[in-house]
Design a protein around this motif. Sequence first.
Motif: not given
Length: 305
Positions: A14-26, A112-117, A121-126
């Motif tokens: 679920r963590l990895l899927l969430s990161v992928m969703v955030c990257v796409y949202a970015g 910067s936006i790519a890094t944040l997404s 986002a990865g740190l928030v999800l962790v």
Amino acid sequence: MLSAKAWKADAIIRLLLSVMVCVYAGSLLLSAVHYAGAGGKTNPKLFYALAAVALGCLGATLVLISKPWPLEAFMRRIAALVICAYGGLFLGMWVQRASGVTGTEVSIWRMSIATLSFQGAGLVLVARFLGEHQSSWAEGFGLLNHRRQAVLLGLLTALLFLPLGWGLQQASALVMTHLPHFKMEPQEQLPIHALRVSVSWGGRLVLGAAAVLLAPVAEEVLFRGILYPAIKQAGHPRVALWGTALLFAAVHMNLVTFLPLAVLALVLTALYERTNNLLAPITAHVLFNALNFATLLVLQHMGAL
């Protein structure tokens, strides 16, 4: 020796899927920013409405992924997840095409936006991941284990690896340009290109903070702190070592840096195993990126970039 971790397999997925969703949202956010600056043929009201719906679908996907899935509600949850995920995906594809983004434009703010997404986002999800395991950062990643020794070993490792990393990068570039049947033009790394086109120190500081502080911490937590021990404890130590190293190198999406980053990942994993404290690889990664970034600044000042 690395201590055992209590990471749950479903939580990692679920963590990895969430990161992928955030990257796409970015990437969708980048498309909207590009459209706002460059304009497009699509009606603005339609474009922004569909972009908002796409981001809303991705947000709903994140919520569904994060919630527990009781057996009696499994089919309803999976149906809702498919609808939201595919809705966000297909609407997002339309938004990206309509925005006119080619994928070749690089700037400080896009980086910067790519890094944040991804890393941000990865740190928030962790943090949510650790809460699910009722674990703190210090407990989960051994941050209190011989801290001074871990930091010193991290600093020393980065200083020793730096010339090796540069040598491996030069060798990779040489092979790409001169080996028969494999001639390729080495692509400029995105951070280097973004730094080269930047004209303000504010933008450089933003890029530096992302590259030197945010990215190393998030990448070490995800690759060394979570993925590596989980795969190792599942009974696949070699897959854990080599798989996470190759994945770490691959996500940077540059052939020239693939080999040095894969070797760096192996070194950082060994450092984590040696110290049982994620501060060690984090320190090494931070210093490695900092020295590379400082070198780029000096070369740019000298006109070599």
